[in-house]
Design an enzyme around this catalytic site. Structure first.
Site, mmCIF file in Angstrom:
data_model
loop_
_atom_site.group_PDB
_atom_site.id
_atom_site.type_symbol
_atom_site.label_atom_id
_atom_site.label_comp_id
_atom_site.label_asym_id
_atom_site.label_seq_id
_atom_site.Cartn_x
_atom_site.Cartn_y
_atom_site.Cartn_z
ATOM 1 N N CYS A 95 -4.013 0.984 -0.310
ATOM 2 C CA CYS A 95 -4.813 0.359 -1.370
ATOM 3 C C CYS A 95 -3.948 0.135 -2.612
ATOM 4 O O CYS A 95 -2.815 0.614 -2.701
ATOM 5 C CB CYS A 95 -6.016 1.236 -1.709
ATOM 6 S SG CYS A 95 -5.570 2.807 -2.494
ATOM 7 N N CYS A 121 -2.670 3.264 -4.195
ATOM 8 C CA CYS A 121 -1.632 3.909 -3.383
ATOM 9 C C CYS A 121 -0.289 3.229 -3.602
ATOM 10 O O CYS A 121 0.745 3.897 -3.713
ATOM 11 C CB CYS A 121 -2.024 3.883 -1.907
ATOM 12 S SG CYS A 121 -3.586 4.719 -1.559
#
Length: 78
Positions: free
Chosen positions: A11, A14
């Protein structure tokens, strides 16, 4: 050599944590093997239920947030 693992499924947060980790390692002037762990089963093995997370030498240090570069430097130097 230190092993640093960024735990997250890929994501936006991340990806940002991985960028911060790279910057922190460079800023701290340390050598580390940086790994991106995206497999949810591997992430769960760390006991992490909220990503992104950061593990150093297999020990989870930060969970559920994008740590700042300075926060990561402190973790890496402790």
């Amino acid at each position: 050599m230190m092993t640093v693992q960024v735990l997250g499924t890929g994501c936006r947060k991340c990806v940002a944590l991985k960028e911060h980790v790279d910057a922190a390692i460079q800023q701290a002037g340390i050598q580390a093997d940086v790994q991106k762990v995206e497999d949810i089963n591997e992430i769960v093995k760390f006991g992490v239920m909220s990503t992104p997370a950061l593990a150093v030498d297999g020990e989870v240090k930060i969970v559920g947030k994008v740590a700042t570069v300075d926060e990561i430097v402190k973790v890496l130097q402790s």
